[in-house]
Design a protein around this motif. Structure first.
Motif, PDB file in Angstrom:
ATOM      1  N   GLY A 143       0.821  -1.198   0.000  1.00  0.00           N
ATOM      2  CA  GLY A 143       0.000   0.000   0.000  1.00  0.00           C
ATOM      3  C   GLY A 143       0.860   1.254   0.000  1.00  0.00           C
ATOM      4  N   ILE A 144       0.580   2.169   0.914  1.00  0.00           N
ATOM      5  CA  ILE A 144       1.307   3.432   0.985  1.00  0.00           C
ATOM      6  C   ILE A 144       2.542   3.343   1.878  1.00  0.00           C
ATOM      7  CG2 ILE A 144       0.129   4.450   2.975  1.00  0.00           C
ATOM      8  CD1 ILE A 144       0.870   6.230  -0.390  1.00  0.00           C
ATOM      9  N   HIS A 145       2.774   2.212   2.527  1.00  0.00           N
ATOM     10  CA  HIS A 145       3.930   2.067   3.415  1.00  0.00           C
ATOM     11  C   HIS A 145       5.228   2.200   2.621  1.00  0.00           C
ATOM     12  CE1 HIS A 145       2.069   0.395   7.238  1.00  0.00           C
ATOM     13  NE2 HIS A 145       1.042   0.549   6.413  1.00  0.00           N
ATOM     14  N   PRO A 146       6.259   2.800   3.210  1.00  0.00           N
ATOM     15  CA  PRO A 146       7.528   3.007   2.493  1.00  0.00           C
ATOM     16  C   PRO A 146       8.269   1.690   2.264  1.00  0.00           C
ATOM     17  CG  PRO A 146       7.768   3.664   4.780  1.00  0.00           C
ATOM     18  CD  PRO A 146       6.314   3.353   4.576  1.00  0.00           C
ATOM     19  N   GLU A 147       8.480   1.353   1.008  1.00  0.00           N
ATOM     20  CA  GLU A 147       9.094   0.065   0.676  1.00  0.00           C
ATOM     21  C   GLU A 147      10.471  -0.082   1.306  1.00  0.00           C
ATOM     22  OE1 GLU A 147      10.016  -2.729  -3.239  1.00  0.00           O
ATOM     23  OE2 GLU A 147       9.379  -0.639  -3.496  1.00  0.00           O
ATOM     24  N   ALA A 148      11.234   1.009   1.348  1.00  0.00           N
ATOM     25  CA  ALA A 148      12.612   0.935   1.848  1.00  0.00           C
ATOM     26  C   ALA A 148      12.685   0.527   3.308  1.00  0.00           C
ATOM     27  CB  ALA A 148      13.309   2.278   1.643  1.00  0.00           C
ATOM     28  N   PHE A 221      -9.985  -6.759   3.551  1.00  0.00           N
ATOM     29  CA  PHE A 221     -10.057  -6.595   2.097  1.00  0.00           C
ATOM     30  C   PHE A 221      -8.926  -5.750   1.532  1.00  0.00           C
ATOM     31  CE2 PHE A 221     -14.685  -7.347   2.901  1.00  0.00           C
ATOM     32  CZ  PHE A 221     -14.821  -8.509   2.164  1.00  0.00           C
ATOM     33  N   ASN A 222      -8.383  -4.831   2.310  1.00  0.00           N
ATOM     34  CA  ASN A 222      -7.366  -3.929   1.793  1.00  0.00           C
ATOM     35  C   ASN A 222      -5.969  -4.463   2.060  1.00  0.00           C
ATOM     36  OD1 ASN A 222      -9.686  -1.618   2.798  1.00  0.00           O
ATOM     37  ND2 ASN A 222      -8.969  -1.612   0.708  1.00  0.00           N
ATOM     38  N   ALA A 223      -5.123  -4.435   1.037  1.00  0.00           N
ATOM     39  CA  ALA A 223      -3.715  -4.816   1.144  1.00  0.00           C
ATOM     40  C   ALA A 223      -3.549  -6.239   1.664  1.00  0.00           C
ATOM     41  CB  ALA A 223      -2.951  -3.831   2.030  1.00  0.00           C
ATOM     42  N   MET A 224      -4.254  -7.174   1.034  1.00  0.00           N
ATOM     43  CA  MET A 224      -4.132  -8.578   1.449  1.00  0.00           C
ATOM     44  C   MET A 224      -4.567  -9.510   0.331  1.00  0.00           C
ATOM     45  SD  MET A 224      -7.345  -8.890   4.140  1.00  0.00           S
ATOM     46  CE  MET A 224      -6.601  -7.642   5.179  1.00  0.00           C
ATOM     47  N   GLY A 293       7.639  11.733   3.007  1.00  0.00           N
ATOM     48  CA  GLY A 293       8.138  12.303   1.766  1.00  0.00           C
ATOM     49  C   GLY A 293       7.157  12.309   0.614  1.00  0.00           C
ATOM     50  N   LYS A 294       6.042  11.602   0.744  1.00  0.00           N
ATOM     51  CA  LYS A 294       5.036  11.577  -0.313  1.00  0.00           C
ATOM     52  C   LYS A 294       3.918  12.561  -0.003  1.00  0.00           C
ATOM     53  CE  LYS A 294       5.649   6.711  -1.616  1.00  0.00           C
ATOM     54  NZ  LYS A 294       4.988   5.391  -1.734  1.00  0.00           N
ATOM     55  N   GLN A 295       3.509  13.326  -1.005  1.00  0.00           N
ATOM     56  CA  GLN A 295       2.407  14.252  -0.793  1.00  0.00           C
ATOM     57  C   GLN A 295       1.086  13.499  -0.890  1.00  0.00           C
ATOM     58  OE1 GLN A 295       2.339  18.483  -2.171  1.00  0.00           O
ATOM     59  NE2 GLN A 295       0.719  17.727  -3.524  1.00  0.00           N
ATOM     60  N   ILE A 296       0.295  13.619   0.160  1.00  0.00           N
ATOM     61  CA  ILE A 296      -1.019  12.984   0.214  1.00  0.00           C
ATOM     62  C   ILE A 296      -2.074  14.067   0.035  1.00  0.00           C
ATOM     63  CG2 ILE A 296      -2.568  11.517   1.541  1.00  0.00           C
ATOM     64  CD1 ILE A 296       0.162  10.244   0.773  1.00  0.00           C
ATOM     65  N   THR A 297      -3.043  13.800  -0.831  1.00  0.00           N
ATOM     66  CA  THR A 297      -4.057  14.792  -1.160  1.00  0.00           C
ATOM     67  C   THR A 297      -5.443  14.272  -0.796  1.00  0.00           C
ATOM     68  OG1 THR A 297      -2.709  15.612  -3.007  1.00  0.00           O
ATOM     69  CG2 THR A 297      -5.046  16.187  -3.019  1.00  0.00           C
ATOM     70  N   LEU A 298      -6.237  15.148  -0.202  1.00  0.00           N
ATOM     71  CA  LEU A 298      -7.618  14.843   0.142  1.00  0.00           C
ATOM     72  C   LEU A 298      -8.533  15.404  -0.935  1.00  0.00           C
ATOM     73  CD1 LEU A 298      -9.823  13.860   2.142  1.00  0.00           C
ATOM     74  CD2 LEU A 298      -9.648  16.101   3.257  1.00  0.00           C
ATOM     75  N   ASN A 299      -9.319  14.531  -1.527  1.00  0.00           N
ATOM     76  CA  ASN A 299     -10.268  14.947  -2.558  1.00  0.00           C
ATOM     77  C   ASN A 299     -11.561  14.162  -2.371  1.00  0.00           C
ATOM     78  OD1 ASN A 299     -11.423  16.087  -4.843  1.00  0.00           O
ATOM     79  ND2 ASN A 299     -10.509  14.596  -6.234  1.00  0.00           N
ATOM     80  N   ASP A 307       0.583   8.431  -6.885  1.00  0.00           N
ATOM     81  CA  ASP A 307       0.218   7.433  -7.896  1.00  0.00           C
ATOM     82  C   ASP A 307      -1.215   6.938  -7.757  1.00  0.00           C
ATOM     83  OD1 ASP A 307       0.399   5.984  -5.589  1.00  0.00           O
ATOM     84  OD2 ASP A 307       1.779   4.455  -6.364  1.00  0.00           O
ATOM     85  N   GLY A 308      -1.988   7.584  -6.880  1.00  0.00           N
ATOM     86  CA  GLY A 308      -3.389   7.202  -6.692  1.00  0.00           C
ATOM     87  C   GLY A 308      -3.623   6.161  -5.631  1.00  0.00           C
ATOM     88  N   THR A 309      -2.545   5.669  -4.986  1.00  0.00           N
ATOM     89  CA  THR A 309      -2.699   4.680  -3.925  1.00  0.00           C
ATOM     90  C   THR A 309      -3.431   5.286  -2.734  1.00  0.00           C
ATOM     91  OG1 THR A 309      -0.646   3.580  -4.562  1.00  0.00           O
ATOM     92  CG2 THR A 309      -1.463   3.150  -2.344  1.00  0.00           C
ATOM     93  N   LEU A 310      -4.411   4.555  -2.207  1.00  0.00           N
ATOM     94  CA  LEU A 310      -5.106   5.028  -1.010  1.00  0.00           C
ATOM     95  C   LEU A 310      -4.111   5.170   0.137  1.00  0.00           C
ATOM     96  CD1 LEU A 310      -8.417   2.967  -1.081  1.00  0.00           C
ATOM     97  CD2 LEU A 310      -8.195   5.430  -1.382  1.00  0.00           C
ATOM     98  N   ALA A 311      -4.238   6.259   0.880  1.00  0.00           N
ATOM     99  CA  ALA A 311      -3.300   6.552   1.970  1.00  0.00           C
ATOM    100  C   ALA A 311      -4.069   6.795   3.256  1.00  0.00           C
ATOM    101  CB  ALA A 311      -2.453   7.768   1.610  1.00  0.00           C
ATOM    102  N   GLY A 312      -4.534   5.714   3.867  1.00  0.00           N
ATOM    103  CA  GLY A 312      -5.333   5.870   5.074  1.00  0.00           C
ATOM    104  C   GLY A 312      -6.687   6.467   4.739  1.00  0.00           C
ATOM    105  N   ALA A 313      -7.361   6.980   5.756  1.00  0.00           N
ATOM    106  CA  ALA A 313      -8.727   7.457   5.566  1.00  0.00           C
ATOM    107  C   ALA A 313      -8.954   8.791   6.258  1.00  0.00           C
ATOM    108  CB  ALA A 313      -9.716   6.421   6.097  1.00  0.00           C
TER     109      ALA A 313
END
Length: 394
Positions: A143-148, A221-224, A293-299, A307-313
């Motif tokens: 998901g949105i977790h940092p791969e590194a 259901f999410n990330a599994m 480091g990633k910009q998260i946008t609320l819309n 990249d459109g990945t859901l980032a929490g709620a």
């Protein structure tokens, strides 16, 4: 549990009281030293300290086991007592009287910083423990977790993570297929509850982990791994195995209405928990924030990364309750149980929270007929929404 804040004795009178099992009323709840002393039913007496509006229902306070942030604070950025206070305050007005501030996958030093302040944070009314979501996740379901930063915990990580077993009722989310079975045993032995999440496990791998003591599923259901005809995956086992409690993000974005209804029919109100997976935007007018480091946008209530990945709620517990009624078709009682009694049971606090009964902690929420929060009390210390109260008097 952490230290509970006491207050002078108070009596709350309400036309309806949901005690965690059924609705009764009218009645009065007497609170003494942060505990429920007694409940009596019959017409209200003028001596009550607090008289709720006629359309209000008094219920056990909401318990949220997955709260990444709120009030402009992301726990990863401010793993401090002040940061936790702001997160808790942002959710209190939406009925959350107990929560697990949640740290997503991060560096070892961030986990250690939170561990160092955990004892002080547990003295904050409403903090029941912590939720460490990662770092032992599956990169294919990150998901949105940092791969590194995703990794199997080394001894340094493990020492910090295990310390949370002594800090309230804390839980760890991990991908069971990505860690040795002995690590699951070690974490449970330290007093932690384990939830499977961000996982691509097969059904067989999940079942083995459940047999070892995994008891939860993070944001179902999410990330599994999903339910397929010949490989049920984590979703299939979560729906089928009554030993597992499952958190679900009921915002109409993370899970389709049909999925929500299937989960409710399979798990029921006693194993399905409403969670927010809330981010810093809750309780603010902010439309953007940075997540490692990633910009998260609320819309339109949807939080996404570049990249459109859901980032929490962008969700509160009272909104989750309303959505459970509107999207799942749950009754108000069902929704309230999924928001209070069920998470209390998952955390092993069913004798302390999730009920209005003598001896229980006086953690309460009052909701009007529009399903708006008009008051909350944590161990008897309360705050009311005076504007909402006033608009529903008479």
């Amino acid at each position: 549990m952490g230290d509970r804040t006491s207050s002078d004795d108070i009596t709350i009178a309400a036309s309806q009281i949901f005690d965690g099992i059924a609705v009764h009323g009218p009645g009065r709840v007497r609170i003494s030293k942060g505990r429920i002393e007694s409940i009596t039913f019959g017409e209200s007496e003028p001596c009550a300290s607090i008289q709720l509006p006629r359309d209000a229902i008094l219920a056990p306070g909401f318990l949220d086991v997955q709260v990444n942030g709120g009030g402009g604070v992301l726990l990863n950025d401010e793993p401090t007592e002040a940061g936790v206070r702001r997160i808790v305050a942002a959710h209190r007005g939406a009925g959350t009287t107990g929560c697990l501030p949640t740290l997503i996958t991060d560096r070892s030093e961030v986990i250690e910083r939170l561990a160092a302040v955990a004892p002080a944070c547990l003295k904050i009314p409403g903090v029941l423990g912590f939720h460490l979501e990662g770092p032992a996740l599956n990169r294919s379901r990150m998901g949105i977790h940092p791969e590194a930063e995703i990794r199997v915990p080394d001894r340094r990580d493990l020492a910090a993570v295990k310390s949370f077993g002594g800090h309230g009722r804390s839980i760890v989310t991990l991908a069971p297929e990505c860690v040795p079975a002995s690590m699951i045993d070690e974490l449970i032995g330290a007093g932690l509850r384990i939830a499977a999440g961000h996982s691509d496990a097969t059904a067989a791998e999940v079942r083995l982990a459940v047999d070892r003591g995994i008891s939860g599923v993070t944001h179902l259901f999410n990330a599994m791994s999903q339910l397929n005809a010949r490989e049920p995956g984590l979703v299939g086992v979560a729906l089928e195995d009554d030993r597992l409690f499952a958190g679900i993000i009921c915002d109409g974005i993370h899970v389709d209405r049909a999925g929500l209804r299937v989960a409710f029919r399979c798990k029921g109100r006693d194993r399905l928990m409403l969670v927010t997976d809330a981010m810093p935007s809750v309780g603010t007018d902010d439309r953007q924030f940075l997540l490692q480091g990633k910009q998260i946008t609320l819309n339109e209530s949807r939080l996404t990364g570049p990249d459109g990945t859901l980032a929490g709620a962008h969700l509160t517990m009272i909104e989750a309750v309303r959505n459970a009624i509107a999207l799942i078709g749950a009754s108000l009682i069902d929704a309230l149980i999924m928001a209070s009694r069920t998470p209390a049971t998952f955390l092993g606090l069913e004798d302390e929270l999730g009920r209005i009964a003598p001896g229980y902690c006086a953690d309460l929420v009052a909701i009007n007929s529009a399903l708006e929060v008009v008051g909350t009390w944590v161990a008897g210390v309360g705050s009311t929404n005076d504007a909402t109260m006033a608009s529903h008097r008479g």
